[in-house]
Scaffold this active site. Structure first.
Site, short mmCIF file in Angstrom:
data_model
loop_
_atom_site.label_atom_id
_atom_site.label_comp_id
_atom_site.label_asym_id
_atom_site.label_seq_id
_atom_site.Cartn_x
_atom_site.Cartn_y
_atom_site.Cartn_z
CD1 TRP B 190 -2.96 1.72 0.33
CD2 TRP B 190 -1.96 1.87 2.67
NE1 TRP B 190 -3.06 2.64 0.91
CE2 TRP B 190 -2.86 2.84 2.37
CE3 TRP B 190 -1.59 1.72 3.78
CZ2 TRP B 190 -3.44 3.66 3.33
CZ3 TRP B 190 -1.88 2.50 4.64
CH2 TRP B 190 -2.87 3.52 4.56
CG ASP B 271 -2.43 -2.88 7.22
OD1 ASP B 271 -2.03 -1.98 6.36
OD2 ASP B 271 -3.57 -2.84 7.49
CE LYS B 307 -10.02 0.09 2.33
NZ LYS B 307 -9.23 0.74 3.03
#
Lengths: 448, 462
Positions: B190, B271, B307
């Site tokens: 990311w 993560d 999300k």
């Protein structure tokens, strides 16, 4: 990049050595090494062995201690959160209305805000603090970014200055909010102080202030409390503000305002913004951190804004782009809920009016508590001059009690305050004023 | 900024006067001007100050500041908004869209918010570590309520500002307590990971991850690079649905990764931004983390509810540190608090309350699981449709099956920068320059158009 220090094996070894060396080492009182039988069977020693327990935050820790107290008489005058006459937290009616409106609006979504936050909120916040007719706004010289209440605004501003400003020293008043030095230090600035509070008069040490700012290096950053100085409640007069402004401009010092009580101090939003507007009116640059925690009672929603007033629109736009680089690796973009509430209220004429009325009611109740406490001490014949209680402004009173007296009051009367003798008037009620007055009287007469 | 020029607005010849005399003059003028705070006399004060002597510097102290480039991920949405082309498609940021390409607020979230408003809860400051009820349910969700790490109170959980904020707190802890220790991050990862560690001053290096030849995992490279790193490094792992590639290790590969990490005394740092969103199952998506925890390893886990609960803008997540003992966990938690206080004092309540209401209420929790399966299901079906369209339209024999093998919101198309730019410039398909597309932003209806764009960019642009 740091050069390599102790390897994990070394760190574990040192922890073991400290443990074996015994009580002579000061660390032992803080480091509690896990016994070999604790934890998962077969687990190795923790890589966190060397991490000591941090003390409770001195301000927020007061509430932690208060919560542990089982006395029915206990009173929390620690953290600056408004309480009603019944001692309850208050959610403003206009805030509830705004929340209901937001919930009823089926078109609302929870998509990421831009890095700089909710656009409406930013514009309205700038207008609120600078004035709707501010030339700085009209000339597009202001960049405003939504941040996490006052703390977040100060931190983002501090980080930006540490990266982009040539002078990395910030002068903060003595005393100031306990979190200020931590925020600026960790942001990368070096913190110095300027004299502010005079314990003899319990008022402003104006001469000392002028001298200290006068001897600051050119360009240094100066933290100013826009109104209702925390913790002392002592504010400069308008004339003194003008002198401060002239001094600051003559030395090209950079003013950084912390505005956490707009409308809460005097009850009037414009009056409480006077100091900031004075500076902006001379065409110069400044930073303003705004918080809606107190004046809109949005404490836990973490709503605030950082405004940077620049010389030109072009500079403001470049500054904004760099602010985004500070924010993105910190939390990406700010939380939407509180900012939406604020924007809803500020943009609706009726709701804005309603807000000013509720705000004035809170400010008035606090002024009333000041008067009551002052009268109660006078009627008890408590030794000393307590007029500072009614002269100081805002949520807090710097009582002048020393830390022994504070400890005494907490122990004997179950009244909680920060050890610097600061009390939150917002936590008082007509019912509890006598209890506090008794406590102060006892402390002043029995504890030196 | 050498020259701070002072100029005097008024005609007073005060340049030669000392500061003292200047102040005296302005004071005299000041006392004759009545200042009325009710607004009407404010203009008097303003004009007074305009004619007063000291004016601020003429040159901005910030004149040398350069314009920063737009964020490579978030900037994509900004560019998309500005585009007026009718076929434009936003496959940039990972935000779920319905088949109609609309943002989606989960029903359970609306229900929770209504409950919260009905209850009339207050808005007091949370403790620095966040909402206790939230911290409890978030750790249980991650590890399982009956997991040993939870039963033994060995997890330090602190509410953070979604994934980013939680990662940043962890990075700050690493910088302070593990000075010199580096974090290994996957290549690619990311885009914001590097920024976070840079700003936190934590050195980082990369381990091989993506293999462009197979459009899959370079497992040997990954193991080898983790092995080669200095003893006691942190290893950043994506718990599931790797971002940007969508390529996850298999369970067997996870075991081997755990082996090498234990061997080298590294500290795993997960993560987890897509728990429940990748496979549709919360437990399945937690299996990599739980595998490591089951070995008694100390580890860190950053969680996000952006999300899986659609709470993007509420900024709700957590940092969890699993320690060898409950005492270590308590100490670590206290230090995380010490890092949060000068950053934002305490975290925002709204999102935390929503999560604790949904996860803590069995009925809402079940409903959430259904909505999550629906979202993950839609993504799986557009993957299938895109794959089918590509196979039907592309006669070159290129293997597009990686689209089906990858998991989660994103697909790493293998398109390079120029090809990605062609996607945007010619086809008005917005994506990140690393070739990543967000399938969450793709509708069934647009699969064929996207297939055309990808085939054109892949074959006709170098």
């Amino acid at each position: 990049m740091h050069s390599g220090v102790a390897s994990p094996a070394d760190r574990r070894l040192s922890a073991l050595i400290r443990h074996l060396e015994g009580a002579s080492n000061a660390m032992d009182s803080d480091t509690i090494t896990a016994s070999p039988t604790s934890g998962f069977p077969g687990a190795r020693n923790s890589v966190f062995e060397h991490v000591v327990r941090a003390p409770e935050d001195p301000i927020l820790g007061v509430t932690v201690a208060y919560n542990k107290d089982s006395s029915p008489l206990k009173l929390n005058l620690g953290v600056g959160a408004y309480r009603t006459e019944e001692g309850k937290p208050l959610v403003l009616n206009v805030v509830r209305r705004a929340e209901q409106m937001l919930l009823n609006d089926s078109s609302r979504v929870k998509e990421y805000l831009p890095i700089v936050g909710l656009a409406d909120f930013n514009k309205l916040s700038a207008k609120l603090i600078l004035g709707a007719d501010s030339p700085a706004i009209q000339e597009n010289r202001v960049t405003t970014v939504q941040c996490l209440s006052g703390t977040g605004s100060l931190r983002v501003g501090g980080e930006f200055l540490a990266r982009h400003y040539h002078q990395r020293t910030i002068y903060i008043p003595l005393p100031t909010w306990g979190n200020h030095p931590k925020v600026f230090t960790i942001a990368g600035l070096s913190v110095k102080t300027y004299r502010y509070y005079d314990p003899v008069t319990r008022g402003l040490n104006f001469q000392g202030l002028l001298e200290d700012l006068g001897s600051a290096p050119s360009g240094a950053i100066v933290l100013l409390h826009a109104c209702a100085h925390n913790p002392t409640g002592v504010d400069p007069t308008p004339q003194q503000w003008e002198q401060i402004r002239q001094l600051i401009r003559s030395k090209a010092l950079l003013p950084f305002f912390d505005s956490a009580y707009q409308g809460f101090a005097s009850g009037n939003l414009d009056a409480d913004a006077h100091s900031v507007r004075l500076f902006v009116a001379d065409g110069g640059e400044c930073f303003v951190a705004q918080s809606y925690a107190k004046n809109m009672g949005l404490y836990g929603e973490r709503v605030g804004a950082l405004s940077i007033v620049c010389k030109s629109a072009d500079v403001a736009s470049r500054v904004e782009s760099q602010l985004k680089l500070v924010i993105r690796p910190m939390y990406s973009n700010p939380p939407i809920h509180g900012a939406s509430i604020v924007a809803t209220i500020l943009k609706d004429r009726n709701m804005f009016q309603e807000w000013t009325i509720e705000l004035k009611a809170m400010a008035d109740r606090i002024i009333n508590m000041r008067q009551q406490l002052f009268d109660a001490l006078r009627s008890r014949g408590t030794p000393g001059d307590w007029s500072h209680i009614i002269k100081q402004i805002g949520m807090f009173t710097f009582t002048g009690l020393n830390s022994e007296q504070v400890a005494f009051i907490t122990k004997e009367y179950h009244i909680y305050m920060t050890s610097d003798g600061r009390i939150s008037m917002a936590g008082l009620s007509s019912r509890t004023v006598p209890h506090l007055a008794d406590a102060i009287h006892a402390a002043v007469t029995r504890v030196v | 900024m050498a020259s701070a020029m002072l100029s005097l607005a008024s005609a007073s010849p005060s340049a030669s006067l000392s500061l003292q005399e200047n102040l005296k003059i302005s004071w005299k003028r000041g006392t004759s001007s009545r200042i009325n705070f009710l607004g009407s006399d404010f203009s008097k004060t303003k004009s007074f100050t305009r004619t007063s002597m000291t004016v601020a510097v003429k040159v901005s102290r910030f004149k040398d500041i350069t314009m920063a480039p737009p964020d490579p991920i978030l900037g994509v949405s900004e560019a998309f908004k500005a585009d007026t082309h009718e076929m434009k498609l936003n496959l940039g940021v990972g935000a779920y869209r319905t088949e109609d390409l609309q943002p989606y607020v989960l029903n359970v979230v609306k229900k929770a918010e209504n409950l919260m408003l009905e209850r009339g809860e207050n808005k007091e400051y949370l403790p620095i570590e966040g909402l206790a009820a939230f911290n409890k349910v978030t750790a249980e969700l991650m590890f399982g309520a009956d997991n040993a790490v939870i039963q033994q109170q060995r997890v330090a959980t602190v509410q953070g500002l979604s994934g980013t904020g939680s990662l940043r707190l962890a990075a700050a802890l690493m910088e302070r307590y593990f000075p010199g220790a580096r974090v290994l991050i996957s290549s690619p990862t990311w885009g914001n990971h590097k920024n976070i560690f840079n700003d936190a001053r934590v050195p980082w290096s990369e381990y091989r991850y993506y293999d462009p030849k197979t459009v899959g995992l370079d497992f040997d490279g990954m193991i080898s690079d983790i092995k080669a790193a200095p003893d006691g490094s942190f290893v950043l792992l994506h718990g599931c649905a790797h971002n940007p590639t969508g390529i996850d290790p298999t369970p067997e590969q996870w075991e081997k990764i755990a082996d090498v990490i234990q061997e080298r005394n590294h500290i795993p740092f997960f993560d987890v931004a897509y728990q429940g969103f990748a496979s549709g199952s919360l437990d399945e998506d937690a299996s990599s983390v739980r595998l490591f925890a089951a070995r008694g390893m100390e580890l860190l886990v950053a969680q996000s509810y952006s999300k899986n609960l659609g709470l993007y803008a509420e900024r709700i997540g957590a940092i969890n540190v699993v320690c060898a003992s409950s005492d270590a966990a308590a100490r670590v938690k206290s230090q995380l608090k010490r890092l949060a206080r000068p950053m934002y004092s305490n975290p925002p309540i709204h999102g935390a309350r929503i999560v604790s209401n949904v996860v803590g209420n069995p009925e809402l929790f079940n409903e959430w699981k259904e909505e999550m399966e629906m979202m993950a299901g839609r993504i799986k079906s557009v993957r299938q449709k895109l794959y089918d369209s590509l196979c039907a339209k592309d006669k070159s024999g290129k293997d597009w099956s990686f689209i089906l093998k990858q998991i989660g919101m994103f697909s790493f198309t293998g398109l390079n920068i120029t090809q990605s730019e062609n996607m945007t410039n010619k086809w008005h398909v917005y994506m990140t320059k690393d070739g990543r597309i967000s399938l969450a932003g793709l509708s069934s209806a647009k699969c064929e158009y996207l297939a055309d764009a990808i085939i054109d960019s892949y074959h006709n642009v170098k």
